[in-house]
Every structure is written in C-alpha cells, then in structure tokens.
Design a protein around this motif. Structure first.
Motif, PDB file in Angstrom:
ATOM      1  N   ARG A 143      73.732  22.960 -48.079  1.00  0.00           N
ATOM      2  CA  ARG A 143      73.516  23.916 -46.985  1.00  0.00           C
ATOM      3  C   ARG A 143      72.087  23.798 -46.487  1.00  0.00           C
ATOM      4  O   ARG A 143      71.172  23.507 -47.257  1.00  0.00           O
ATOM      5  N   SER A 144      71.898  24.065 -45.210  1.00  0.00           N
ATOM      6  CA  SER A 144      70.544  24.054 -44.670  1.00  0.00           C
ATOM      7  C   SER A 144      69.712  25.092 -45.392  1.00  0.00           C
ATOM      8  O   SER A 144      70.176  26.182 -45.721  1.00  0.00           O
ATOM      9  N   GLN A 145      68.466  24.739 -45.647  1.00  0.00           N
ATOM     10  CA  GLN A 145      67.540  25.683 -46.278  1.00  0.00           C
ATOM     11  C   GLN A 145      67.420  26.974 -45.478  1.00  0.00           C
ATOM     12  O   GLN A 145      67.144  28.028 -46.020  1.00  0.00           O
ATOM     13  N   ALA A 146      67.615  26.869 -44.159  1.00  0.00           N
ATOM     14  CA  ALA A 146      67.409  28.050 -43.310  1.00  0.00           C
ATOM     15  C   ALA A 146      68.704  28.808 -43.050  1.00  0.00           C
ATOM     16  O   ALA A 146      68.716  29.767 -42.271  1.00  0.00           O
ATOM     17  N   ALA A 147      69.784  28.383 -43.724  1.00  0.00           N
ATOM     18  CA  ALA A 147      71.114  28.926 -43.395  1.00  0.00           C
ATOM     19  C   ALA A 147      71.147  30.460 -43.372  1.00  0.00           C
ATOM     20  O   ALA A 147      71.747  31.063 -42.486  1.00  0.00           O
ATOM     21  N   ASP A 148      70.492  31.082 -44.327  1.00  0.00           N
ATOM     22  CA  ASP A 148      70.564  32.547 -44.409  1.00  0.00           C
ATOM     23  C   ASP A 148      69.302  33.240 -43.918  1.00  0.00           C
ATOM     24  O   ASP A 148      69.192  34.464 -44.017  1.00  0.00           O
ATOM     25  N   ASP A 149      68.373  32.474 -43.417  1.00  0.00           N
ATOM     26  CA  ASP A 149      67.043  33.048 -43.174  1.00  0.00           C
ATOM     27  C   ASP A 149      67.029  34.082 -42.045  1.00  0.00           C
ATOM     28  O   ASP A 149      66.091  34.881 -41.947  1.00  0.00           O
ATOM     29  N   ASP A 150      68.065  34.052 -41.189  1.00  0.00           N
ATOM     30  CA  ASP A 150      68.090  35.054 -40.117  1.00  0.00           C
ATOM     31  C   ASP A 150      68.845  36.313 -40.524  1.00  0.00           C
ATOM     32  O   ASP A 150      68.893  37.286 -39.764  1.00  0.00           O
ATOM     33  N   THR A 151      69.424  36.289 -41.719  1.00  0.00           N
ATOM     34  CA  THR A 151      70.198  37.469 -42.135  1.00  0.00           C
ATOM     35  C   THR A 151      69.682  38.075 -43.452  1.00  0.00           C
ATOM     36  O   THR A 151      69.618  39.283 -43.584  1.00  0.00           O
ATOM     37  N   VAL A 152      69.318  37.214 -44.393  1.00  0.00           N
ATOM     38  CA  VAL A 152      68.753  37.738 -45.647  1.00  0.00           C
ATOM     39  C   VAL A 152      67.235  37.585 -45.560  1.00  0.00           C
ATOM     40  O   VAL A 152      66.674  36.547 -45.890  1.00  0.00           O
ATOM     41  N   ILE A 153      66.582  38.630 -45.121  1.00  0.00           N
ATOM     42  CA  ILE A 153      65.195  38.484 -44.677  1.00  0.00           C
ATOM     43  C   ILE A 153      64.187  38.587 -45.805  1.00  0.00           C
ATOM     44  O   ILE A 153      63.151  37.937 -45.787  1.00  0.00           O
ATOM     45  N   THR A 154      64.470  39.422 -46.778  1.00  0.00           N
ATOM     46  CA  THR A 154      63.622  39.454 -47.982  1.00  0.00           C
ATOM     47  C   THR A 154      64.514  39.543 -49.213  1.00  0.00           C
ATOM     48  O   THR A 154      65.719  39.774 -49.105  1.00  0.00           O
ATOM     49  N   ALA A 155      63.897  39.424 -50.362  1.00  0.00           N
ATOM     50  CA  ALA A 155      64.625  39.541 -51.627  1.00  0.00           C
ATOM     51  C   ALA A 155      64.815  40.988 -52.049  1.00  0.00           C
ATOM     52  O   ALA A 155      65.407  41.257 -53.086  1.00  0.00           O
ATOM     53  N   LEU A 156      64.316  41.928 -51.245  1.00  0.00           N
ATOM     54  CA  LEU A 156      64.346  43.322 -51.677  1.00  0.00           C
ATOM     55  C   LEU A 156      65.552  44.099 -51.172  1.00  0.00           C
ATOM     56  O   LEU A 156      65.950  45.096 -51.761  1.00  0.00           O
ATOM     57  N   GLY A 157      66.133  43.661 -50.049  1.00  0.00           N
ATOM     58  CA  GLY A 157      67.323  44.342 -49.547  1.00  0.00           C
ATOM     59  C   GLY A 157      67.100  45.791 -49.130  1.00  0.00           C
ATOM     60  O   GLY A 157      68.005  46.615 -49.263  1.00  0.00           O
ATOM     61  N   THR A 207      57.767  39.298 -51.456  1.00  0.00           N
ATOM     62  CA  THR A 207      59.117  39.775 -51.116  1.00  0.00           C
ATOM     63  C   THR A 207      60.046  38.629 -50.743  1.00  0.00           C
ATOM     64  O   THR A 207      61.182  38.853 -50.356  1.00  0.00           O
ATOM     65  N   ASP A 208      59.570  37.393 -50.889  1.00  0.00           N
ATOM     66  CA  ASP A 208      60.323  36.199 -50.464  1.00  0.00           C
ATOM     67  C   ASP A 208      60.797  36.344 -49.017  1.00  0.00           C
ATOM     68  O   ASP A 208      61.972  36.102 -48.704  1.00  0.00           O
ATOM     69  N   MET A 209      59.907  36.710 -48.154  1.00  0.00           N
ATOM     70  CA  MET A 209      60.249  36.879 -46.733  1.00  0.00           C
ATOM     71  C   MET A 209      60.561  35.508 -46.106  1.00  0.00           C
ATOM     72  O   MET A 209      59.825  34.550 -46.316  1.00  0.00           O
ATOM     73  N   ARG A 210      61.659  35.433 -45.392  1.00  0.00           N
ATOM     74  CA  ARG A 210      62.075  34.155 -44.781  1.00  0.00           C
ATOM     75  C   ARG A 210      61.752  34.151 -43.292  1.00  0.00           C
ATOM     76  O   ARG A 210      62.014  35.127 -42.600  1.00  0.00           O
ATOM     77  N   PRO A 211      61.241  33.070 -42.779  1.00  0.00           N
ATOM     78  CA  PRO A 211      60.936  33.003 -41.340  1.00  0.00           C
ATOM     79  C   PRO A 211      62.207  32.797 -40.514  1.00  0.00           C
ATOM     80  O   PRO A 211      63.131  32.103 -40.948  1.00  0.00           O
ATOM     81  N   ASN A 212      62.244  33.364 -39.308  1.00  0.00           N
ATOM     82  CA  ASN A 212      63.375  33.119 -38.406  1.00  0.00           C
ATOM     83  C   ASN A 212      63.566  31.616 -38.251  1.00  0.00           C
ATOM     84  O   ASN A 212      62.600  30.874 -38.068  1.00  0.00           O
ATOM     85  N   SER A 213      64.808  31.193 -38.278  1.00  0.00           N
ATOM     86  CA  SER A 213      65.065  29.753 -38.235  1.00  0.00           C
ATOM     87  C   SER A 213      64.579  29.113 -36.937  1.00  0.00           C
ATOM     88  O   SER A 213      64.284  27.920 -36.897  1.00  0.00           O
TER      89      SER A 213
END
Lengths: 209, 209, 209, 209, 209, 209
Positions: free
Chosen positions: C17-31, C196-202
């Motif tokens: 899977r693309s590394q960015a697959a979830d980055d627009d929906t699972v934004i941090t590890a904290l929920g 928080t393992d924040m993911r950047p918008n893809s």
C-alpha cells in the motif's frame, strides 16, 4: 604505583584464555563458508602468505564470494598502494585515525601495525589509535587528519571552507580526493568489520613494536 | 495557511537561478579532468546513457582515473544489483536511510529516486530521506533499517545482540553481511560525495514522482 | 547503475500500500475527536479548502479543541504571513531547515512543498530537507539558516556573538526576533507533530515538483 | 569544607554588581521598543501587576507587537492554565525539565519558581532545574518527564512505543497531546528567550524559597 | 501568567513529602556503614559541625573507610582552600559549571550555595547552575569556564590552542594547572555522587538566598 | 595488503623523530618547576625507580607542589592497590575503558600497560584501549565496564536501575562504590593529563607486549 610488576605471582585461579586465542580461526561471527578461490585470489593469497606470513582475516572474511572479495581487493590496493600524492604512511595514518573515531577493533589492530612499521615508530601507531591530537605532527599531517576525522564524525558539516584549509596546507585537488577516498573507505570497512565481529590476525599485535 | 498558492505573483526581482542549474556540468568542487575512458568504461557509459538517459555524476566524478572508477563500479554493481537475500528495493532503502543519517545530498537525491521507482511509491522515497521511523514498514524492513542506522551513527556499539535481533527477524548470516556491506558502502560514498561537493544529475529530482 | 529503470516488471507479489494511503483520514495516532467548529474556524477551513483544495492536517489535528486551534492559527499566521523583514520564502526556508535538524516528517513535507512553490525551484525545497549546507545560498540566507540551526541543535550555546553575526549580515533587531520566533515555532510544531505521529496531507508530496 | 562561611570578610575590591541588577530594565539584547498596548493587553498587564507584583519580562519582550504578544498569551494561558488531565504543577514540571535540557536561563528561573510554589517544595523546583532523574517522583511523573525530555533531546526517535509507555502509566490520548504541547511550547520559548538573551524578572529568584 | 500565586488553595490530596525529607539521613543508595572515625576525622567533623552547622554529606558518604575519607579531604581542601592564583569564588564557579555540564544534583546544590555565598550574589549561583553563558562575566572568568567546560564535555579535543587562550587571558602555568585540577576533581566527584545517589544536606538549599 | 613489509627501504628523507623522543624530559606543556621533595616523596620516588625503573611522569607532573602530589598518591594508592572486592586487574580495566571513552593518551598508555601485565595478555590491554565491547569478557567484567562507561559518557543518566544491574551481576554495595570511585578518579586524571599535555614515560610502550 607498582601496577605492572610481578603481576601473576599470587594467581591460583586458572589463567584466562588469551583474547586472541581464536582470532586466527573464528574470523567473523557469521560463519560464512569460503567459496572455491578463483585463480587470481589463490595467487593473491599465496603472495600474502609469503610476504606477511598469513592471509589478512578481512580477505578470508570476504572469501565466501569471489566477486565481493575481488572488488574489495581491487579498491583496497588502488587506494592504499597505487601512486598518490599521499605517502603510504599518510594513508595508513588516515586509516587509523578514522578507525579510532569509529572504535573498530579489526582496523585499529591491522592498520595500527602498519603505521608502526611504515612510520618506523611504534609510538606513532599508538597515538593514531589513542588520540591523534596528542601526536607531534607536521601541519600537513594534522590538517589531513582533522579533515578525515570531521568527515567521519560529522560528514554533513564538511564543505568548501574545509577543502580550502586542505589547499592552504598544500594539498592538490587530487590529494583531497585521495584523503576523502581513504577516509571513506575505512568508514566502510570499520562498519563491515564491526557488524560481523571480524577478528584481526593475532600476528598484528606483535608487529613492529 | 496559504503557503503554496500563487507564489510568484508579485515578484519583481529577477528569479534566482535553479539550485540544479550547474549540477550536470560542474560535478564536484575539485575540477579533476576526466581521463581517457577504458573500453569497458566507454561501453558502460553508453549503456547508462541508453537506459537512464544520462551518466550518473558519481561515475563522471571517478572518471579522472580508470582504476578507481572500475573498482567503484565493480563494488557498486555487485552490492546493489547482484543476487542477494535482500531485494533491490531493500538495498536502496538502506542506502537512503544511511544517507539520511549522514545528510548526503548526492546520495539522498540519486537513491531517493531509486526508492520511489522500485517501491512504486514516491512517498516511500520521501520517508527514507526524512525519517524512516515515520514510515509504515514491515518488521523485517524496520529491523534492517534500525541495524543499518545504528551501524552508521554509533558503529562501536554494534555487537552480538544486534545481530541476534536481525536473525530473529529472519535474516540469514549472508543477509547480515549484505546489510552491513550496503550500509558500509554508503557510509563511504556519502563521505566521498560530501567531501567533494558532488552534485546529483538534475534528472533525479523529477524521477518517479 | 540501472537503479530506477522498469522497476515493477517482474513483481508478482501484491503491491504494498502507498505510504500515504491513510494520511488524509488517520491524521494522528491519538484519535481525538473533532469538536464542533467555531464560526471563525468553520470559515477558515472553507477558505483553506478553496485556496489549497484541502484543510492542512495540522489544523484538523488541533480541531479537538477550538481554543487550542485558534491560538495555533493566530500564532502561525502572524509568524509566517504577517509583514516582516524576512520574506515568506525565507521564513519557509527556516521552517524546513529546523524541521530537517529535528527530522519531522509532517513539517518537512508540508513546508518543503512551500519552499518549492515560493522559491519556484523544486530543488531548493529538496536541499532544505536534505542539507541546507549543500545549497547555493546568499550570505544572508546562509547566516540566517546557520543561526536557526544552531538555535535548534544547541540552543544553550547561542549568545551575543551569534546575534552579532546576524547583524553583520544585515539583519535588524526585529529581523533577529523573527528568525528566532520562526525557528522556535517549528521546534514546537516538530515536536507536537512527531509526538502524535501527525501525517501530512497526501497532496503536499506532488505540489510544485 | 568551610565553603559558605563568612565569605565577604576580607574583600577589599569593590563588590561586583548583582547579576540581576539590570534584569528588570534591560529585558532582551534586541532593544525593540514597546508598541502602544491594546486595551486587552493593558488590562492583562494591570492584572499581572496586581497578582504578581510585576509584569513577566517575557510579556514585555513580546510587547513590541500586539499581535505577537496576544498570540503568545492566548497559547500560553490555554496550555498552562486551562483545564487538562495534567495538573498545573505537572505542566510546570514539564516546563522546567524541558528548559533544563535546553539550559534556558529565563524559563528555568521563572518556571523553577512556579514549581517551588505549586509543589509547595523549594527542593522540587531545584531538582527539576538540575536533574529530574534525581527527584523522588511517582511513576506517572517520571514517565511524563522521560517522554518530554526524549521529545526535546531526540525528537526524531519518539514513536508509538513511547506513546504506549505513557498510556500504560495512565495517560489518556488527550493527556499525551497536552504533554507534547507543553513540551513543544517550551522548546519554542527556550529558543526565543536564549536567542534574544531574555532576562527573568529579578523577583523570581526569591519566590517560594 | 499567575503561575506562582496561591498555589495550594484547592489542594485536597495529602501534601507530597518534601524532596529533601530524607536527605540528611539516607545519604547514598548504598547504605555503607560508617567506620569508627579516626581522631583526625572526628576533629574535622566537629569543626564542620561548628562552622557549618552540619557535616557535609559527601564526608559522611566516604566515612565507611577512613583512608578513603582522609584522602578525599586532603585533596579537596588543598584544591579548594589552599593558596592559588584562582580565588575561592573562581574555584567554586568552576565546580558548579562542571557539575552543570554533568547535571550532578549533589554538587550543584552544595557548590551552588558556595557560589551564592562567596559571590555575595544569589543570582550568580543560579546562573552557574543553569547556564554560565548567560551570566555577566569578566573575560577572565568566561575564558576559565569555557576551558573547564570543554575539558568536561570533550576532553579529547583540549590542546595547546586552548591553553594559549587561557594564557592570553592572563592565567599563569600554575593557574592552568589549578583550573584543570578543579575541573578534573569535580568530574570525579560528580560521578561518585551520581553513581551512589548521594543526597545534599537539606541546609544547602536555604543558604545565601 | 603488503602494508607492514620492508617499510623503510626507499626512504631518502631524514627519519622523523620518535613521537616519544622528549616524553621522558618534557613532561607537561606547563613547565612547572619541581619543588623540593618531602622525605616521604623522596622515598616513594626511590621505590618507584627500584621497582619500575622510572618515576611515572604523572608523579613528576604533580611534583611542583608536595601537598598536591601527596594527596594524589594517597588517593591513587588507596583506590588502585588497597584491598577491594575488585581485583587489581579489574580496577585497571576500568581505568583503561574510562580513558578510552575520554581518549586520554597518558592514561591509555600507562594503564594499558598495566592491563597487559596484570592480565598476562597483551591483547586484553589493546582491547581495553580500542573498544572493550569487542573483548571476550565475563558477564561480571562486562557489566562493570558498561557501568563505568555510562558513568563517564552520560553521568546524568546513571540511576537505581544501573546499580541494580551491578547488584544482579554479583557486586556488593562496597564494590559499586569502588567501581564508581575508580571510574571517577580516571575521569579526573584523564582531564588533568589532557589539559596539561602530560606525556607518558616512554618505557610503558614496550611493557608486557
């Protein structure tokens, strides 16, 4: 202050084994089986045996694969033995200073012996192992080792001003390449040796003392 | 938050030159003149030109001396392209993670492109450049990159327990050698590249985005 | 050297899977669940959507609490967009150089894109991410980034002599404040993002390449 | 061992000026002139004067620009005073432990005083300044400060395993955000303070001893 | 900003014990039993009790063995109290700056008090603990502390150029010895104290505030 | 690979002076004049001369002041020669491992010789100098050296868990004190030696090879 006197005197317990006891037989922690030597390698190993009395363990460590061994030998011999603006001693001094920064047992042992021999001064070898900053060096040598050490310890910070310092100390563009290439090579070898727990041939310890 | 909008709009001052403007012509800061190519090298350069559309600058940088170039190519091709328990992508991931620890512009650019291409995922390449710990990796990949990074950053502290962790993650003795050898090789290349201000071919930046 | 050729060719195993697959929906590890947006925030998010095509994930990450989000936006917009002796590009260059020292995936991705766009040079963005020392910078830019980096890496050692170097490069007292404030801000943001393992918008990955 | 006895006795030379002599008047090394206070700021400064007996120098330092001051105050008050799963003392302990890692004179002085007061224990304040590892802490406190310190010193290495350790010590997702946000904030403030040589109000030194 | 106000107000939970509650009785984590004091030690302890009101815990920690205690006292008193080109305050400033680099709770507390007393300035003591670079120092003091700190943090890099800087600031050969010896001594004491969790007498915290 | 062969063969240029040429006469860079020896010191020096064949340079370096020399000798002899749960070899191993972390030429040379002699194994001495992690050690030895090294390199992080590891390896409370005290002592001596460029007696290099 009697720290090195009749040390063994009262020892009842069985002597511990020498640290180097297995170093000529258990060469790495990986246990890779030697491949059948190519003709070139067989000849080269015979030459080592004749000249040095042994085949350096690093070569035996690479001998599980002829292509890897031949590539290593080609690069090593070009770097350390081919004509260069750097003397063989200077190249070995770089090798040991880099290996000291990385604390590589194999390379410090093998190339420390080389500095002792080529420098015709056992203490010079010790100093390269321990801390080259404590040695009495020429400006040229010191500048060369400072560059190699910075390149080892914080490579990201090396830039034009560092090359300018080398040039000012009399090094040509080609010399700068050679310093970088030797320092780079031992940054590679140090890591292959440590990662595999490569042991130096026991003979190195006694050479040129 | 409008940081990447119509950026150029109001700019009156002359545009600055692209950072890569000279990178295909001024390859290192040393200005060493290319030697006459050996037949093997000439053939190899033609093959690069055909397959990649350019000769990687690292090869041109070594081309002042055929023996050095040939030794480099032999070792590089064996390590990165020959059969191994590590996939080509895994070897490139190690290359980039090591180059990230050392912050080497040349290698991050050239091998970052390789990870994007081989991984068929541009973001995987970015992650190896920026911080592999933020990537979604398999246990195998993560263990491999942790080992390569520790070997890069504090080689003196690598020992049996680290090899045991690799073995537990499924790596064979030969795999461990290959991880060490690839990590070692880029610890060399990073330093030769930085020491000489080697510039990556401008084409890499656009590859596999 | 064929490292970026027809990579996918022989792949049988299912593509990862693309590394960015979830980055627009699972934004941090904290929920943390988004709070009801204030009117101001709702309007601001609409504006982001219009101008950028998305709401930057950092804003969505803070959106569990309107007071925190509004304080963050107020400080961010003042620092990065309000009038200053530093251009917007210069402020973004500081942002990325600081984030590179701290290896923050979120900020390197989002602000790396900003440097590519504002600098109208994709390679400038790459260089800020990889090692700003390898870039071709003006004396002013270099001095500014050296200060921001020292302030990031060894803040305890920054003192009058460092401010004097900035002044000599033409920076006013207010400019020095702004350099410190931007560098400080990203030292904060880098840590909130990484913690928080924040993911950047893809979308950032493809911007301004 | 009589190190703190009748120290001044034989001193003939003129006493040196107190280190804090100018700290209430020369607030930073930048000399930025205060702007006209907004109504909100004027009211806030009056409240500080009433409650604390002085306006904290950090506020006076930001007072050259009302937008910057208001953004700082909004973020600070939200983080340190608004409801949170972390007590005010815990937030101040994070502030001081982070400032200790960064060796920030302003923040260690101002927030060291806060820990002494809120903890009702002068020695707790000293310990946060000197080395939190030497304090007698609850498991919860220790885990929180270990996370904040790692996030300060090697942010790139913080990841899921670190968050898991916090969760195991009883911290909620929101608590983790707050620990990260407070630690992040002081990583910003430490750098703004050090970069500008911000001096703490002299009153802090005597508070809650 | 009301961080040090009526802190205890709403506290219902039982107050935590003072951090120093046991520091006058549980002196180290080792629990070594005091030996019978020699006559000299008994006299010295009485003198401490008279002059200071207590026996410094470091002496009690060494008191499990008279030979060790006497050797420590002899070296300490010679270094810190015997005639020297360095004033007693200067020697204590070195002690605290070194202990700050090593973050030693015992030595920062005991010798921080000494700097407050000898310097007749509580803030000078705080500054040595927190970051000597933020203090207003004479050139002589600053040079001395820079040397002591470099010798503490990267001893391998100290060499002739560092001694030359001291000489240029007016220090004699004997002064250089004394700076090195005091810095060296606290590099020893810091480690003995931290290794054994040595606690400072609670009285130090209140001295010379 | 012929690195240690007939090295001197083609050398025309005058041999460089041995690194140790002046080490028995120019003992430090400070040139402090020896004081008149006390009776005790004169007797001790005679004993050294008899037993070792020379007076260790560290003693000659301290001989500008009898009080300092006597305090040093008292502490040294107690630590290294008095009864202890640690054997003399173990104490010397700590001395060298600490000196290796600090890269102290004097102490590595003098105490490296002591390990070679007491261990009756030259290679054990080399390993302590180069990287104790590469030695074949008992669990007890390894635990002891890990503690001493951590205490040297990051003293602030040593705490109860580290003492617990020592206890689990069989060390008593008193043993822990002795490990800390020896490690602490060489952290002092390393710094005095490096700060003054103290040179080891040339005889050490050849001892127990």
């Amino acid at each position: 202050m009697e720290k090195s006197g009749k040390a063994g005197k009262s020892k009842a317990k069985p002597a511990r084994r020498s640290q180097a006891a297995d170093d000529d037989t258990v060469i790495t922690a990986l246990g890779l089986k030697p491949a059948a030597p190519s003709a070139a390698v067989a000849a080269y190993f015979r030459k080592c045996q004749e000249k040095l009395g042994f085949v350096p363990n690093v070569l035996q460590a690479y001998a599980f694969d002829m292509a890897k061994l031949e590539a290593f030998v080609a690069m090593y011999n070009d770097l350390m033995l081919a004509p260069s603006g750097l003397s063989k001693l200077e190249r070995e001094m770089i090798a040991v200073a880099v290996s000291s920064a990385n604390r590589c047992y194999y390379c410090l042992t093998a190339h420390g012996a080389a500095v002792r021999a080529l420098g015709e001064d056992p203490v010079l070898g010790e100093l390269m192992v321990m801390n080259y900053r404590a040695a009495h060096l020429t400006k040229r040598e010191r500048t060369m080792l400072d560059f190699a050490t910075k390149l080892t310890v914080e490579p990201w910070a090396v830039e034009e001003t560092d090359r300018a310092t080398l040039r000012k100390a009399g090094f040509s563009a080609r010399d700068i390449w050679d310093i970088a290439a030797v320092a780079g090579f031992f940054n590679m070898s140090n890591r292959v040796a440590t990662a595999t727990d490569m042991r130096p041939n026991s003979a190195y310890h006694r050479q040129a003392r």
